[in-house]
Design a protein around this motif. Structure first.
Motif: not given
Length: 272
Positions: A1-7, A35-40, A168-173, A199-208
């Motif tokens: 997982m790229p970014l994760e919280l565990r318990d 496997d994909r960018a998503e918005t949580l 501009m920093l081209k983040p992953r999340v 998310r659509q064009e840059g493949g960036v996941s979003l925690v909203y």
């Protein structure tokens, strides 16, 4: 997982000799798709633990228990280049556009300094060109934005500037904590549309992070509903909002105006 919280748990002490303790988070876990960018969307009322959760994801707070992981490594064990890579990959858009800037510096600094520090460009001219493109992507005119001090910009301009810096920093999340709660309704679509395009064009996941189920329904793939520092319901947005199981989720939905907005607003913002 790229970014994760565990318990994860976060407890704050207080009172005489620190004898009183408050649990801000209790046993919270989440993981973004690999496997994909998503918005949580993280949804809940004030005091539900949403902001504490964002501080964990950004590495600004160490959990009392549990772990925060970036690409399988504990965030608080990262050093040197590994920590710098995490800092660039996970960017923040904070709720308050008024308190996010140093009033002593022109706004150029918050765009150009990261470009230099992270080696995104090889010259000042390239850095300025990169900043200009990011500003235009969020509906700001570089000639009317660069060179100004924060107090010379409106709240909406400052909030869009924060989004431009993250872009501009081209983040992953991107972790966005109530990114439109303090701007006019006319600008909400512009800001959320820019995040949606990332998310659509840059493949960036979003925690909203939001208290607004309406925009969560429009923007998110998955929803986590929080109450009192705990996750009370989570899952696909259509199931959680369309067929809520927990009484608290149903209560939040009951507070939403009866008509949801037209689902095409994001597409119209993309085309604007």
């Amino acid at each position: 997982m790229p970014l994760e919280l565990r318990d994860t748990e976060v407890t704050f002490g207080g009172g005489l000799f620190g004898r009183s303790h408050t649990a801000a988070l209790a046993g919270v876990s989440l993981a973004l798709a690999t496997d994909r960018a998503e918005t949580l969307a993280i949804v809940g009322e004030s005091g539900s633990g949403k902001t504490t959760l964002t501080r964990l994801l950004l590495g600004l707070l160490r959990p009392t228990a549990g772990r925060v992981l970036w690409q399988g490594q504990d965030v608080h064990s990262l050093r040197g280049a590994a920590f710098a890579a995490y800092r660039r990959a996970v960017q923040a858009v904070f709720q308050d556009p008024f308190g996010a800037y140093n009033p002593v510096y022109r706004v150029d600094r918050m765009l150009l300094l990261p470009a230099r520090r992270f080696g995104l460009t090889s010259s000042d001219d390239e850095a300025r060109a990169l900043a200009a493109r990011a500003l235009e992507a969020v509906g700001l005119r570089p000639a009317e934005t660069l060179g100004r001090y924060p107090h010379q910009l409106s709240g909406g301009q400052r909030q869009r500037l924060m989004v431009a810096r993250a872009m501009m920093l081209k983040p992953r999340v991107i972790v966005a904590d109530e990114p439109v709660s303090m701007v006019d309704a006319s600008l909400r679509g512009t800001i959320l549309g820019a995040l949606h395009r990332l998310r659509q064009e840059g493949g960036v996941s979003l925690v909203y992070v939001t208290h607004d189920l309406t925009t969560a329904w429009q923007l998110a793939d998955r929803v986590m509903v929080m109450r009192g520092g705990r996750v009370v319901e989570e899952g696909d947005v259509e199931h959680v909002i369309g067929s809520p199981r927990h009484p608290y989720t149903r209560a939040l939905l009951d507070a939403v105006p009866p008509s949801m907005p037209d689902p095409g607003w994001l597409e119209r913002e993309d085309a604007a």
